[in-house]
Design an enzyme around this catalytic site. Structure first.
Site, mmCIF file in Angstrom:
data_model
loop_
_atom_site.group_PDB
_atom_site.id
_atom_site.type_symbol
_atom_site.label_atom_id
_atom_site.label_comp_id
_atom_site.label_asym_id
_atom_site.label_seq_id
_atom_site.Cartn_x
_atom_site.Cartn_y
_atom_site.Cartn_z
ATOM 1 N N LYS A 101 -48.708 72.186 -23.770
ATOM 2 C CA LYS A 101 -49.898 71.478 -23.285
ATOM 3 C C LYS A 101 -50.855 71.291 -24.435
ATOM 4 O O LYS A 101 -50.890 72.108 -25.358
ATOM 5 C CB LYS A 101 -50.592 72.297 -22.188
ATOM 6 C CG LYS A 101 -51.488 71.473 -21.294
ATOM 7 C CD LYS A 101 -50.664 70.733 -20.273
ATOM 8 C CE LYS A 101 -51.494 70.022 -19.256
ATOM 9 N NZ LYS A 101 -50.698 69.694 -18.072
HETATM 10 N N1 GLU Z 1 -49.857 66.319 -17.429
HETATM 11 C C1 GLU Z 1 -48.863 66.274 -16.411
HETATM 12 C C2 GLU Z 1 -48.611 67.649 -15.830
HETATM 13 O O1 GLU Z 1 -49.459 68.492 -15.857
HETATM 14 C C3 GLU Z 1 -47.592 65.563 -16.868
HETATM 15 C C4 GLU Z 1 -46.877 66.200 -17.994
HETATM 16 C C5 GLU Z 1 -45.746 65.360 -18.555
HETATM 17 O O2 GLU Z 1 -45.454 64.313 -17.995
HETATM 18 O O3 GLU Z 1 -45.159 65.776 -19.554
HETATM 19 O O4 GLU Z 1 -47.609 67.911 -15.242
#
Ligand code: GLU
Length: 477
Positions: A108
């Site tokens: 993240k």
């Molecule tokens: N930000 C989104 C999540 O928390 C998508 C992450 C992604 O598609 O890699 O799942």
């Protein structure tokens, strides 16, 4: 949002939920600790010249688990971004990907910024610079680390990141797979923007296919007519509310936003409200509903389903006991703290947990990544062939019908629907639906049958952690 002092941090909350599941698994000594910890967190501070002066920004990219690579997870733009939050979200990505069988480790990123304070050109400069810092350390790379949108970011930022990567890696034929959530005209995939909200809808549809599970929440029947409170009408909340109200007959009785809430007991028109918010920046003054200033108190209103779709920790020790919803679906990441979770479980509330409920985003990201690596749009080879085979059947049926005097003629609607081969959007939705059903089945099996598992969250963690553990064990770690 004020949280109680006794509340653990977001990171601790995720770890507590992990620990509960890990205690039910017979993991080899030390492996539990290895899975729980965040492998690395990179912090960068960089300057961008804006409005005649250099402004310094702080960003993070955290990698939780590399049991499978690339690692995956969004990049968030918010003033609330900090290391604890990014690490908690990276850990959730590991478990989320494992649960929905997206072949990624968890990661993240975040940038401490209020994106509303900058214009498009300024945001491009900032995003390019942040991307540059991450790319040169392989923290954005199609084979190692693939970001995506999250709170405060969207297609535009992803297109800029992809372009920045391509500029720095001119001979990488897979450059486009370095990030997902791009616009369809820039290597994206149809259905990615709606994906997380669509996944919430599919998760609820799946839940309501199981009468024994519905009964555990003290509910009955289908999604039709269920009263729903949605907190946050951002990308996820908007799509979930829109699909549930327009396609499943659910009644959105309250929408909570930053500046208050809007209520209509007969159901809000989500499209209309969303347009109002886009134009006016909030719900205040919206003419087709009753305005309530204290938005967070609305979380405690009567309803059948509560959908927190914005920030973490909105349901915490200070309000958990007052929550009346018998069913909560966590469209946001971490909206229920570990302490609140226990209070709610004690009351019999059923919680469809974040690692499952909002996995639609990363699932469709997975499809986009595969599309980028295969360099071909889904359905391009099969669609017309499928249509011509269907045409053969329709022609044959019509021939038989004519032979029998034309009394069994097909409905025109059937013919039209049957003849149309699946395009990219239909295939993406079908793949997402299948993923949500399969993941629910895996969680449900553990929820119903495994000793010591009392809730869907623990079940989800048990499935996810055992898959991550098997992957480490297969590698001999
Ligand atoms: N930000 C989104 C999540 O928390 C998508 C992450 C992604 O598609 O890699 O799942």
């Amino acid at each position: 949002m004020t949280t109680n002092r006794a509340e653990p941090s977001f990171r601790e909350s995720v770890d507590l939920m992990f620990n509960r599941a890990a205690a039910l698994l017979d993991l080899p000594p030390g492996l539990e600790e290895k899975i729980r910890v965040c492998n690395s967190t990179y912090t960068v501070r960089f300057g961008v010249k804006l409005r005649g002066r250099v402004q310094t920004f702080t960003g993070y990219r955290s990698v939780h688990s590399e049991h499978t690579e690339p690692v995956k997870g969004g990049i968030r733009y918010s003033l609330g971004v900090n290391q604890d939050e990014v690490e908690a979200l990276a850990a959730l990505m590991t478990y989320k990907c494992a649960l929905v069988e997206a072949p990624f480790g968890g990661s993240k990123g975040g940038l401490c910024i209020d994106p509303r304070e900058y214009d498009t050109d300024e945001l491009e400069k900032i995003t390019r610079r942040f991307a540059y810092e991450l790319i040169k350390r392989d923290l954005i790379d199609p084979a190692q680390n693939v970001p995506a949108p999250d709170m405060g970011t969207g297609e535009r930022e992803m297109a800029i990141i992809a372009d920045q990567y391509a500029r720095m890696n001119t001979t990488d034929i897979n450059a486009r797979a370095c990030v997902t959530g791009k616009p369809p005209h820039a290597g994206g995939i149809k259905g990615r923007v709606e994906a997380t909200g669509r996944g919430v809808q599919y998760a609820l549809q799946e839940f309501f296919r199981h009468p024994e599970d519905i009964a555990k929440a003290g509910l009955s029947g289908s999604l039709d007519g269920k009263r729903v409170i949605v907190q946050g009408l951002g990308n996820v909340g908007y799509h979930a509310a829109k699909f549930l109200s327009e396609e499943d007959g659910s009644i959105i009785t309250y929408v909570i936003e930053r500046d208050g809430a809007i209520h209509d007991r007969n159901g809000l028109d989500i499209e209309d409200l969303h347009n109002w918010i886009s134009e006016h920046g909030g719900v205040k003054g919206y003419p087709n509903g009753q305005y309530i200033e204290n938005g967070s108190a609305v979380l405690e209103e009567e309803c059948d389903i509560l959908i927190p779709a914005a920030l973490e920790a909105v349901i915490n020790l200070s309000n958990a006991a007052n929550i009346k919803a018998p069913l909560i679906i966590e469209a946001a990441n971490g909206p229920v703290t570990a302490g609140a979770n226990d209070i709610l479980l004690e009351k019999g509330t059923v919680i469809i947990p974040d690692l499952y409920a909002n996995a639609g985003g990363v699932t469709v990201s997975y499809f986009e990544w595969v599309k980028n690596l295969s360099h071909i749009r889904f359905g391009r080879m099969q669609r017309r062939q499928e249509e011509s085979r269907h045409q053969l059947i329709v022609d044959e049926l019509e021939r038989l019908d004519a032979h029998l005097g034309g009394k069994w003629s097909m409905t025109p609607d059937f013919k039209q629907k049957y003849l149309r081969g699946a395009g990219e959007l239909e295939l993406v939705r079908s793949g997402l639906d299948d993923t949500m059903r399969e993941a629910y089945a895996a969680m449900q099996e553990v929820w119903h049958n495994r000793e010591g598992v009392k809730d869907l969250r623990t079940a989800g963690f048990v499935v996810a952690v055992s898959r991550v553990a098997s992957s480490y064990q297969a590698k001999g770690i």
